[in-house]
Enzyme design. Sequence first.
Site, PDB file in Angstrom:
ATOM      1  N   TYR A 106       0.896  -1.218  -0.034  1.00 35.93           N
ATOM      2  CA  TYR A 106       0.077   0.050  -0.173  1.00 35.93           C
ATOM      3  C   TYR A 106       0.954   1.316   0.172  1.00 35.93           C
ATOM      4  CZ  TYR A 106      -3.574  -3.303   1.327  1.00 35.93           C
ATOM      5  OH  TYR A 106      -4.458  -4.303   1.273  1.00 35.93           O
ATOM      6  N   ASN A 129     -12.349  -0.202  -5.057  1.00 34.76           N
ATOM      7  CA  ASN A 129     -12.214  -0.337  -6.386  1.00 34.76           C
ATOM      8  C   ASN A 129     -13.517  -1.100  -7.254  1.00 34.76           C
ATOM      9  OD1 ASN A 129     -11.319  -1.130  -8.977  1.00 34.76           O
ATOM     10  ND2 ASN A 129      -9.661  -2.420  -8.470  1.00 34.76           N
ATOM     11  N   CYS A 137      -6.232  -4.827  -7.658  1.00 38.58           N
ATOM     12  CA  CYS A 137      -6.085  -4.598  -6.281  1.00 38.58           C
ATOM     13  C   CYS A 137      -5.424  -5.610  -5.176  1.00 38.58           C
ATOM     14  CB  CYS A 137      -7.126  -3.879  -5.786  1.00 38.58           C
ATOM     15  SG  CYS A 137      -8.857  -4.653  -6.170  1.00 38.58           S
ATOM     16  N   HIS A 138      -5.945  -6.816  -5.847  1.00 41.25           N
ATOM     17  CA  HIS A 138      -5.373  -8.108  -5.106  1.00 41.25           C
ATOM     18  C   HIS A 138      -3.862  -8.087  -4.925  1.00 41.25           C
ATOM     19  CE1 HIS A 138      -5.434  -9.539  -9.267  1.00 41.25           C
ATOM     20  NE2 HIS A 138      -4.617 -10.451  -9.062  1.00 41.25           N
ATOM     21  N   GLU A 165      -1.420 -16.497  -9.615  1.00 43.56           N
ATOM     22  CA  GLU A 165      -0.560 -15.730 -10.166  1.00 43.56           C
ATOM     23  C   GLU A 165       0.614 -16.097 -10.083  1.00 43.56           C
ATOM     24  OE1 GLU A 165      -1.454 -11.576 -10.240  1.00 43.56           O
ATOM     25  OE2 GLU A 165      -3.333 -11.846 -11.186  1.00 43.56           O
TER      26      GLU A 165
END
Length: 182
Positions: A106, A129, A137-138, A165
């Site tokens: 962040y 979001n 945003c993850h 991912e």
Amino acid sequence: MTDTLAFATAETPLGPLLAAVTGDGVAWLDFRDGPDARARAVRALRLPVVADPARTAPVTAALAAYFAEEARDFDVPLDWRLYSPLQRQVLETLYTTVPYGALTTYGEIGTRSGAGVPAQAIGQVMGSNPIPLIVPCHRVVSSTGLGGYSGGSGVEVKRWLLMFEGALPATLDWDPAEGPRS
């Protein structure tokens, strides 16, 4: 012509995702599909709803390719109309600088965006979001752990996406064909 809103549902390991697409692009993504999710999108966007499979096909194809591990980026137009200037500044920075499989904090995204707000405010921007997953945003974590996540069933969805991912090591019982365990 007056702008309109078209809905599409993408079946994913996370369950059915609802995408709301305007004439400009994807404006809303919800981790649940159903009357309540659709009503939230209509209230937020204040546009009449139409059936437009040609408009929604690119987003459903992009989501299918992402979950099939055939694409790492979402090559679909976005409609940023629901974003405040601060949200857009922060989330466009995230969208353009944090690729698939990468993490940032962040605080780092706050600095990189030049927003001039503390990490807690960046977390609030992430939580608000309207196009999660596509605007990733993850991929933003706390300096001391995963942080929160307002998508789907919460932090377990974030953890699942980060394992999917390759940003986090997979647990021994993790299966990419199954969604997160609640």
